[in-house]
Design an enzyme around this catalytic site. Structure first.
Site, short mmCIF file in Angstrom:
data_model
loop_
_atom_site.label_atom_id
_atom_site.label_comp_id
_atom_site.label_asym_id
_atom_site.label_seq_id
_atom_site.Cartn_x
_atom_site.Cartn_y
_atom_site.Cartn_z
N ARG A 250 -2.36 11.02 -6.18
CA ARG A 250 -1.90 9.64 -6.45
C ARG A 250 -1.78 9.43 -8.15
O ARG A 250 -0.88 8.73 -8.84
CB ARG A 250 -2.73 8.62 -5.93
CG ARG A 250 -2.34 7.07 -5.90
CD ARG A 250 -3.09 6.46 -4.75
NE ARG A 250 -3.16 4.82 -5.38
CZ ARG A 250 -2.33 4.06 -4.81
NH1 ARG A 250 -1.19 4.57 -4.36
NH2 ARG A 250 -2.46 2.64 -5.19
N HIS A 273 -0.07 -1.73 -5.88
CA HIS A 273 -0.70 -2.40 -6.62
C HIS A 273 -0.59 -3.88 -6.67
O HIS A 273 0.59 -4.37 -6.81
CB HIS A 273 -1.15 -1.95 -8.29
CG HIS A 273 -1.65 -0.73 -8.12
ND1 HIS A 273 -1.71 0.00 -9.48
CD2 HIS A 273 -2.57 -0.09 -7.32
CE1 HIS A 273 -2.44 0.95 -9.23
NE2 HIS A 273 -2.72 1.02 -8.30
#
Length: 304
Positions: A250, A273
């Site tokens: 990631r 996020h």
């Protein structure tokens, strides 16, 4: 615990559940933080109600946490819970001003996440033995982790029905059950198709996992631990000496996107996020790229 604290903490719990729609784990963490604060106040400030607490008393609480050798990251998390609690009290008109507004936590050292180079990623992907029974599945897992920048939990929970290969997208259920659409590249699609057509179709699928994309040998959804083992084995076979985990893929996804010129806001959306601050760390991770650029183009570097 004083009734004032007990009642306010319970009201805070209902607010987090119904109005903020936070996960049970997040809510429990917030409540645990507030119980720590209530216990500290009960032991150090006689009969101090939640509505009457002042900044200096909150600072004493943070000093207590620091002296207890609680890690800076844990102190910051507790501070976040405390601030959320007093914002709630202000919102409910139970206090006239927020005593935590000027409360400062410990300085946090932002660590640059470990990531692999593009060459190392290629070696990792090629290290999967496709002749093994679950080789195509393992290659598809690595391709999807890196190609889409997924969290390991997002990959283990990925639904077959959320793999929309016709338009090259996957639908991801991220933190807090927030959904996002992420493009998936042709290589990942190719290996997922090979897995579905050559491996998944031959597994006796458990009824509870009929719509789960990646399955284990028993026909149930693959676990996080199994995914860790798949990544570790591929790294070992590729002779990569770094400490490699699913999260490394990631981080590599985000770092390579940033180094190629992708906007941080786009990377933020792809990673899921909530805050751009979390994503900004990838600008620091590209220090080597910046140094190489300076050496190539800046006259003072070229003369060295």
């Amino acid at each position: 615990m004083l009734e004032s604290w007990r009642n306010n903490i319970e009201a805070f719990r209902i607010y987090l559940l119904l109005e903020r729609s936070l996960s049970s784990n997040t809510i429990n963490a917030y409540l645990s933080d507030m119980e720590k604060l209530a216990s500290f106040c009960e032991n150090n400030f006689d009969q101090l109600k939640a509505e009457n607490i002042q900044l200096n008393q909150l600072e004493d609480f943070l000093a207590h946490l620091s002296q207890s050798e609680i890690a800076a990251s844990s102190q910051s998390r507790i501070l976040s819970g405390v601030k959320a609690f007093f914002r709630f009290l202000l919102l409910e008109d139970k206090i006239n001003s927020d005593p935590s507004e000027l409360l400062e936590g410990p300085k946090m050292e932002r660590k640059i996440p470990n990531h692999l180079s593009i060459k190392e990623i290629d070696k990792l992907l090629s290290a999967v033995d496709l002749s093994k029974k679950f080789g195509h599945r393992d290659r598809a897992i690595l391709e999807t982790l890196y190609g889409c920048g997924l969290r390991v939990s997002e990959l283990s929970n990925l639904k077959l029905s959320n793999f929309i290969k016709e338009i090259e997208l996957i639908r991801i259920a991220g933190k807090g059950d927030k959904e996002r659409l992420v493009p998936i590249n042709k290589s990942a699609i190719h290996h997922i198709n090979l897995y579905i057509e050559n491996v998944r179709i031959k597994i006796g699928i458990d009824k509870s996992a009929e719509d789960v994309l990646f399955l284990n040998v028993r026909g149930k959804g693959i676990s996080r631990i199994s995914i860790f083992k798949i990544v570790k084995e591929a790294a070992r076979n590729a002779e990569i000496k770094k400490n490699v985990s699913p999260h490394t893929l990631r981080h590599s996804f985000a770092t390579h996107m940033y180094e190629a010129g992708a906007d941080l806001r786009i990377i933020q959306q792809l990673l899921g996020h909530e805050s751009i601050t979390t994503t900004e760390i990838y600008s620091h991770a590209s220090k080597n790229l910046l140094e190489e650029t300076l050496k190539s183009f800046h006259p003072r570097f070229q003369n060295n």
